[in-house]
Design a protein around this motif. Structure first.
Motif, mmCIF file in Angstrom:
data_model
loop_
_atom_site.group_PDB
_atom_site.id
_atom_site.type_symbol
_atom_site.label_atom_id
_atom_site.label_comp_id
_atom_site.label_asym_id
_atom_site.label_seq_id
_atom_site.Cartn_x
_atom_site.Cartn_y
_atom_site.Cartn_z
ATOM 1 N N ASP A 341 0.845 -1.194 0.000
ATOM 2 C CA ASP A 341 0.000 0.000 0.000
ATOM 3 C C ASP A 341 0.884 1.249 0.000
ATOM 4 O OD1 ASP A 341 -1.980 1.878 0.205
ATOM 5 O OD2 ASP A 341 -2.577 1.353 2.251
ATOM 6 N N THR A 342 0.840 2.001 -1.094
ATOM 7 C CA THR A 342 1.666 3.212 -1.206
ATOM 8 C C THR A 342 0.923 4.463 -0.761
ATOM 9 O OG1 THR A 342 0.988 3.496 -3.516
ATOM 10 C CG2 THR A 342 3.008 2.241 -3.106
ATOM 11 N N THR A 343 -0.376 4.335 -0.505
ATOM 12 C CA THR A 343 -1.163 5.486 -0.072
ATOM 13 C C THR A 343 -0.658 5.996 1.275
ATOM 14 O OG1 THR A 343 -3.097 4.548 -1.186
ATOM 15 C CG2 THR A 343 -3.497 6.333 0.386
ATOM 16 N N GLY A 344 -0.310 7.263 1.323
ATOM 17 C CA GLY A 344 0.169 7.834 2.584
ATOM 18 C C GLY A 344 1.425 7.181 3.113
ATOM 19 N N ASN A 345 2.223 6.603 2.215
ATOM 20 C CA ASN A 345 3.486 5.951 2.603
ATOM 21 C C ASN A 345 3.295 4.762 3.543
ATOM 22 O OD1 ASN A 345 5.295 7.672 1.158
ATOM 23 N ND2 ASN A 345 4.965 9.252 2.715
ATOM 24 N N VAL A 346 2.135 4.122 3.464
ATOM 25 C CA VAL A 346 1.859 3.003 4.365
ATOM 26 C C VAL A 346 2.920 1.912 4.240
ATOM 27 C CG1 VAL A 346 0.290 1.052 4.788
ATOM 28 C CG2 VAL A 346 -0.617 3.372 4.651
ATOM 29 N N GLY A 347 3.267 1.541 3.003
ATOM 30 C CA GLY A 347 4.264 0.492 2.803
ATOM 31 C C GLY A 347 5.605 0.846 3.418
ATOM 32 N N LYS A 348 6.004 2.113 3.343
ATOM 33 C CA LYS A 348 7.275 2.538 3.925
ATOM 34 C C LYS A 348 7.212 2.526 5.453
ATOM 35 C CE LYS A 348 8.639 5.309 -0.069
ATOM 36 N NZ LYS A 348 8.884 6.656 -0.612
ATOM 37 N N LEU A 448 0.690 8.950 11.085
ATOM 38 C CA LEU A 448 0.431 7.513 11.149
ATOM 39 C C LEU A 448 -1.063 7.308 10.941
ATOM 40 C CD1 LEU A 448 2.715 6.691 14.209
ATOM 41 C CD2 LEU A 448 3.165 6.146 11.802
ATOM 42 N N LYS A 449 -1.424 7.028 9.697
ATOM 43 C CA LYS A 449 -2.834 6.949 9.332
ATOM 44 C C LYS A 449 -3.051 5.703 8.474
ATOM 45 C CE LYS A 449 -6.592 9.824 7.534
ATOM 46 N NZ LYS A 449 -6.942 11.155 6.953
ATOM 47 N N PHE A 450 -3.981 4.868 8.908
ATOM 48 C CA PHE A 450 -4.242 3.603 8.223
ATOM 49 C C PHE A 450 -5.751 3.364 8.141
ATOM 50 C CE2 PHE A 450 -0.561 3.368 11.043
ATOM 51 C CZ PHE A 450 0.476 3.027 10.164
ATOM 52 N N ASN A 451 -6.156 2.557 7.150
ATOM 53 C CA ASN A 451 -7.526 2.046 7.175
ATOM 54 C C ASN A 451 -7.484 0.568 7.531
ATOM 55 O OD1 ASN A 451 -6.840 0.731 4.751
ATOM 56 N ND2 ASN A 451 -7.773 2.310 3.482
ATOM 57 N N LEU A 452 -8.544 0.079 8.121
ATOM 58 C CA LEU A 452 -8.647 -1.308 8.542
ATOM 59 C C LEU A 452 -10.032 -1.815 8.174
ATOM 60 C CD1 LEU A 452 -8.084 -3.940 10.103
ATOM 61 C CD2 LEU A 452 -8.474 -2.695 12.237
ATOM 62 N N SER A 470 -9.192 2.329 18.882
ATOM 63 C CA SER A 470 -9.344 3.223 20.028
ATOM 64 C C SER A 470 -8.030 3.359 20.795
ATOM 65 C CB SER A 470 -10.445 2.685 20.951
ATOM 66 O OG SER A 470 -10.564 3.485 22.104
ATOM 67 N N GLU A 471 -7.329 2.237 20.983
ATOM 68 C CA GLU A 471 -6.046 2.265 21.682
ATOM 69 C C GLU A 471 -5.013 3.049 20.880
ATOM 70 O OE1 GLU A 471 -4.314 1.982 24.935
ATOM 71 O OE2 GLU A 471 -5.817 0.372 24.865
ATOM 72 N N ALA A 472 -5.027 2.858 19.566
ATOM 73 C CA ALA A 472 -4.077 3.577 18.707
ATOM 74 C C ALA A 472 -4.318 5.079 18.751
ATOM 75 C CB ALA A 472 -4.188 3.059 17.272
ATOM 76 N N ARG A 473 -5.573 5.460 18.811
ATOM 77 C CA ARG A 473 -5.910 6.888 18.826
ATOM 78 C C ARG A 473 -5.277 7.594 20.023
ATOM 79 N NH1 ARG A 473 -6.640 10.857 15.473
ATOM 80 N NH2 ARG A 473 -7.980 12.502 16.289
ATOM 81 N N LYS A 474 -5.131 6.893 21.118
ATOM 82 C CA LYS A 474 -4.532 7.483 22.316
ATOM 83 C C LYS A 474 -3.073 7.889 22.094
ATOM 84 C CE LYS A 474 -7.481 4.668 25.347
ATOM 85 N NZ LYS A 474 -7.492 3.560 26.324
ATOM 86 N N LEU A 475 -2.444 7.304 21.071
ATOM 87 C CA LEU A 475 -1.067 7.670 20.730
ATOM 88 C C LEU A 475 -1.001 8.519 19.458
ATOM 89 C CD1 LEU A 475 1.149 4.534 21.478
ATOM 90 C CD2 LEU A 475 0.628 6.497 22.932
ATOM 91 N N GLY A 476 -2.145 9.046 19.053
ATOM 92 C CA GLY A 476 -2.161 9.896 17.869
ATOM 93 C C GLY A 476 -2.052 9.128 16.571
ATOM 94 N N ILE A 477 -2.387 7.851 16.600
ATOM 95 C CA ILE A 477 -2.401 7.013 15.394
ATOM 96 C C ILE A 477 -3.851 6.856 14.957
ATOM 97 C CG2 ILE A 477 -1.840 4.751 14.442
ATOM 98 C CD1 ILE A 477 0.245 4.471 16.697
ATOM 99 N N THR A 478 -4.142 7.217 13.709
ATOM 100 C CA THR A 478 -5.505 7.137 13.203
ATOM 101 C C THR A 478 -5.698 5.838 12.427
ATOM 102 O OG1 THR A 478 -5.697 9.531 13.018
ATOM 103 C CG2 THR A 478 -7.226 8.215 11.710
ATOM 104 N N ILE A 479 -6.645 5.030 12.883
ATOM 105 C CA ILE A 479 -7.021 3.805 12.178
ATOM 106 C C ILE A 479 -8.522 3.872 11.922
ATOM 107 C CG2 ILE A 479 -7.127 1.291 12.244
ATOM 108 C CD1 ILE A 479 -4.718 1.303 14.099
#
Length: 609
Positions: A341-348, A448-452, A470-479
Motif C-alpha cells: 500500500d503506497t497510499t500515505g506511505n503506508v508500505g514505507k 500515522l494513518k491507516f484504514n482497517l 481506540s487504543e491507537a488513537r490514544k497515541l495519535g495514530i488514526t485507524i
C-alpha cells in the motif's frame, strides 16, 4: 503451501477450561457416541454468513479459496489424496486417505504412492493412479494461464518441483522430484494438496467430447479451460453432469444461486471406510449471526456455529437439546498488513520493524479474551503462525514477544523521531534512516494513518478492530475501520489475487488461516508466495522457509516460527474458539465432531438416533 482462509467464530463462558496461554483450552467437552445408528434422515447445517461456495473444481483460484469451499464443500465430494486432520490432531489421517503413506527413496528425490484399491468413483470406475497424474497435469495447465488460478501455488514448489509424474502401475504413482525435500513437509503440505480427479469423465474439452490425452500440455490446457468455466457457474452446479461423478460420501443435489442454499445427497456408491447413513445434508445460508442463532434456538437447525455474542445463551441451547463444544482451530488469527500500500506511505511505514512492534504492543490480547464484548473468554493468546497444539512449536505460542504496553509503544515512537500527540496526529519530526530517525522514505511531518477493513459477520471482528483503533488513537495514530463481507475481503484485499487494488487497503482482518500439519509458512510469508496476501518480504524468512522445506531437522521449522513471531509479518490476534452446537439426536464417533472446530466435516460418520 497456501493456508485456507477462514473466519473466526468464537464463544466463551464458564464452560471454558484451562488457561488462556495454554493453547489447549476447550469449550465444553465432546459427548460420547450414543444410541443405535439408523439409516436415513436429513441434517440441516448452518453456513457462515456471507461465505457460500462459488467454485467447483478442486483446483481452487486464490480469489475463491477458503475452508468453506475446500473443507466443507469440495471435500465431501472429492477426497484429497491424503486427509487431515485426525480428529482434533494436526496430522495426516491414514484411515481417510486414498493411498498408503508415501515411500521416499533416491535421497528423497523419488516418491512412490500406492493407491488403495477399495475406492471407486460414483460411476463405478476405480480411483486409480492416473487420476492423480491427471490432477497434476491440470494444475500445470492452470498455472500456465495464470499463477492466480491455483491458491496453493508457490513458485518452485508443487508442481514446479516435480520432474515427472507417472502412473507406473494401475495403483502406483511415481513422482520424480527435481531436488530432495523434507519427507514430513512434502507429505503433510504438498501431497495433501492433491485431489485425484475422474480422468475418464473429465479429460475432455467439451461436454460429450472425446476423452483427450491429458499428458499433452495442449490438451491439458483446453481441458482445464472447459472445467474452470463450468466451475464458475454456480447456477449450473447441481445440474451439470460433470459434478455428479464423485468419490466422496456425498454429491451435490441442489444449489440456489440466489440464496446460496445448497443440498447434498448421500453417494450410495461410496466405498470409503464408512458409508453415509444421513441421506440428505442441507446447508442453510444466513445473512447474520443473530439470524443463525435464532434458528438454532428454535430447533430448526441440526448443527451450526455459535458466535461469541450468543455465548450467554448456551444454557438455553443445551436446554433446547443441543450439545455444545468448541476449541481453538488449527490455525492462527491476525490483522493482515499490506506492505504494497503506497497510499500515505503506508508500505514505507510497515517496512520499519519498530512501527509494526508499536502496533502489536497496542493489541491487548488478554483483555480482548476476557471482554464480554469481544471473545467472551473463549480464545487463547497466540503470537505465531502455528497452533499451540502443533508438535513443531517451541511451546511458547501463547507468550507475547511484544506484550501489550502502550507506554512502551509510545517510547518506541519517540525514540525513532516521532512527536506523539495523544488523541491528535503524531508526526515524524526526525526524517532519515538513522537509528533514532523515522526511517527510510518517511518524510518530515508524516502522520500515522491507516484504514482497517474487517469482516462484517460475526461481530467479533468489529469489536476487535474498534478496540485496536481506540487504543491507537490514544497515541495519535488514526485507524479508520469499515466492514466488508468475507468473500469481498479475500477476493479484493489480497495482493496476489487483486494487485490492482493494493492501494485501497492498509489492514484487513477476516479471521485467519487454517494450517496444514507441517506449519511452515511456505507460500504464505515467503516473498513469492501466492498466498502472501499482504506482500510481506524478508530475506531471512525466505531462507528459513527453504530450510524447513528441504531440511530433515524439525528444528528448522521451529526456527522459522520463532523468527516470524518476532518479525511481525502480521499483527497477532488471539486464536478464537470455533464453537459448534448440534442436536443431541445426532451422534457418531467423537473424532467426527472433534474435527469441526478446524472447519472440517465428516458427516458420513454421523447418524440420527
Amino acid at each position: 503451501m497456501l493456508l485456507a482462509f477462514t473466519a473466526a467464530c468464537s464463544g466463551g463462558g464458564n464452560n471454558a477450561s484451562a488457561n488462556h496461554k495454554s493453547g489447549a483450552q476447550t469449550f465444553g467437552s465432546l459427548p460420547a457416541q450414543s444410541g443405535t445408528p439408523k439409516d436415513g434422515g436429513t441434517v440441516e447445517i448452518a453456513q457462515q454468513p456471507g461465505a457460500g461456495p462459488f467454485y467447483m473444481l478442486p483446483i481452487v483460484p486464490g480469489a475463491f479459496n477458503s475452508t468453506y469451499v475446500t473443507y466443507q464443500f469440495q471435500r465431501l465430494m472429492y477426497r484429497p489424496l491424503y486427509w487431515f486432520p485426525q480428529g482434533a490432531e494436526p496430522k495426516v489421517n491414514e484411515a481417510l486417505s486414498l493411498a498408503a503413506l508415501p515411500v521416499f527413496s533416491d535421497a528423497n528425490k523419488t516418491v512412490t504412492i500406492k493407491m488403495r484399491d477399495d475406492y471407486t468413483w460414483s460411476d463405478g470406475n476405480p480411483v486409480v493412479a492416473d487420476d492423480v497424474v491427471f490432477y497434476i497435469d491440470l494444475v500445470k495447465a492452470a498455472l500456465e494461464k495464470s499463477p492466480a488460478n491455483f491458491a496453493e501455488y508457490t513458485p518452485g514448489q508443487f508442481p514446479d518441483n516435480i520432474a515427472s509424474a507417472e502412473a507406473t502401475a494401475k495403483n502406483t504413482v511415481t513422482l520424480k522430484l527435481k531436488e530432495p525435500y523434507n519427507p514430513e513437509w512434502f507429505t503433510a503440505n504438498q501431497l495433501t494438496s492433491i485431489v485425484p480427479l475422474p480422468v475418464k469423465q473429465w479429460s475432455r474439452a467439451a461436454a460429450g467430447g472425446p476423452v483427450l490425452d491429458h499428458s499433452s500440455p495442449k490438451n491439458a490446457k483446453v481441458i482445464y479451460t472447459f472445467l474452470d468455466k463450468a466451475s464458475r457457474d454456480p447456477a449450473s452446479f447441481a445440474k451439470n453432469p460433470l459434478w455428479q461423478t464423485v468419490n466422496g460420501p456425498y454429491k451435490l443435489s441442489g444449489f440456489d444461486v440466489t440464496t446460496n442454499f445448497y443440498s447434498m445427497a448421500a453417494n450410495e456408491a461410496y466405498t470409503g471406510p464408512q458409508k453415509p447413513r444421513i441421506k440428505t445434508l442441507n446447508f442453510r445460508p444466513f445473512t447474520s449471526e443473530t439470524a443463525k442463532f435464532n434458528q438454532l434456538l428454535s430447533g430448526k437447525l441440526t448443527a451450526g456455529t455459535v458466535d461469541q455474542n450468543n455465548v450467554a445463551q448456551v444454557a438455553a441451547l443445551k436446554a433446547a437439546g443441543y450439545n455444545v463444544y468448541g476449541a481453538p482451530r488449527l490455525g492462527f488469527n491476525f490483522i493482515m498488513l499490506n506492505f504494497k500500500d503506497t497510499t500515505g506511505n503506508v508500505g514505507k511505514l510497515y517496512a520499519q520493524h519498530y512501527i509494526r512492534q508499536t502496533l502489536q504492543q497496542l493489541i491487548n490480547q488478554s483483555g480482548y479474551i476476557s471482554s464480554k464484548g469481544i471473545y467472551n473468554g473463549a480464545a487463547v493468546e497466540s503470537y505465531g503462525p502455528a497452533p499451540a497444539t502443533s508438535p513443531y512449536t517451541a511451546g511458547n505460542i501463547g507468550t507475547a514477544p511484544y506484550p501489550y504496553d502502550p507506554a512502551a509503544a509510545r517510547k518506541l515512537l519517540e525514540d525513532h523521531g516521532w512527536k506523539v500527540t495523544p488523541n491528535g496526529a503524531t508526526t515524524c519530526q526526525s526524517p532519515g534512516a538513522g537509528p533514532s530517525q523515522c526511517g527510510a522514505g518517511i518524510p518530515q511531518g508524516q502522520t500515522l494513518k491507516f484504514n482497517l477493513f474487517f469482516r462484517s459477520e460475526p461481530q467479533l471482528h468489529s469489536a476487535v478492530s474498534t478496540a485496536f483503533a481506540s487504543e491507537a488513537r490514544k497515541l495519535g495514530i488514526t485507524i479508520s475501520v469499515a466492514p466488508k463481507t468475507f468473500s469481498f475481503l479475500i477476493q479484493n484485499f489480497n495482493v496476489p489475487a487483486a494487485p490492482s487494488k493494493a492501494g485501497e487497503w492498509a489492514m484487513s482482518t477476516w479471521g485467519g488461516f487454517s494450517t496444514k500439519p507441517y506449519p511452515t509458512m511456505s507460500g504464505v510469508f515467503d516473498s513469492k508466495g501466492s498466498g502472501n496476501v499482504g506482500a510481506y518480504s524478508d530475506p531471512k524468512t525466505d531462507r528459513l522457509i527453504r530450510e524447513s522445506v528441504h531440511g530433515k531437522d524439525r528444528k528448522a521449522v521451529q526456527a522459522e516460527i520463532e523468527h516470524l513471531r518476532t518479525d511481525l509479518p502480521v499483527l497477532w490476534l488471539p486464536n478464537a474458539h470455533t464453537i459448534w452446537a448440534w442436536k443431541k439426536e445426532l451422534s457418531g464417533p467423537p473424532d467426527a465432531f472433534a474435527n469441526m472446530p478446524a472447519n472440517v466435516l465428516t458427516p458420513e460418520f454421523w447418524y440420527l438416533k
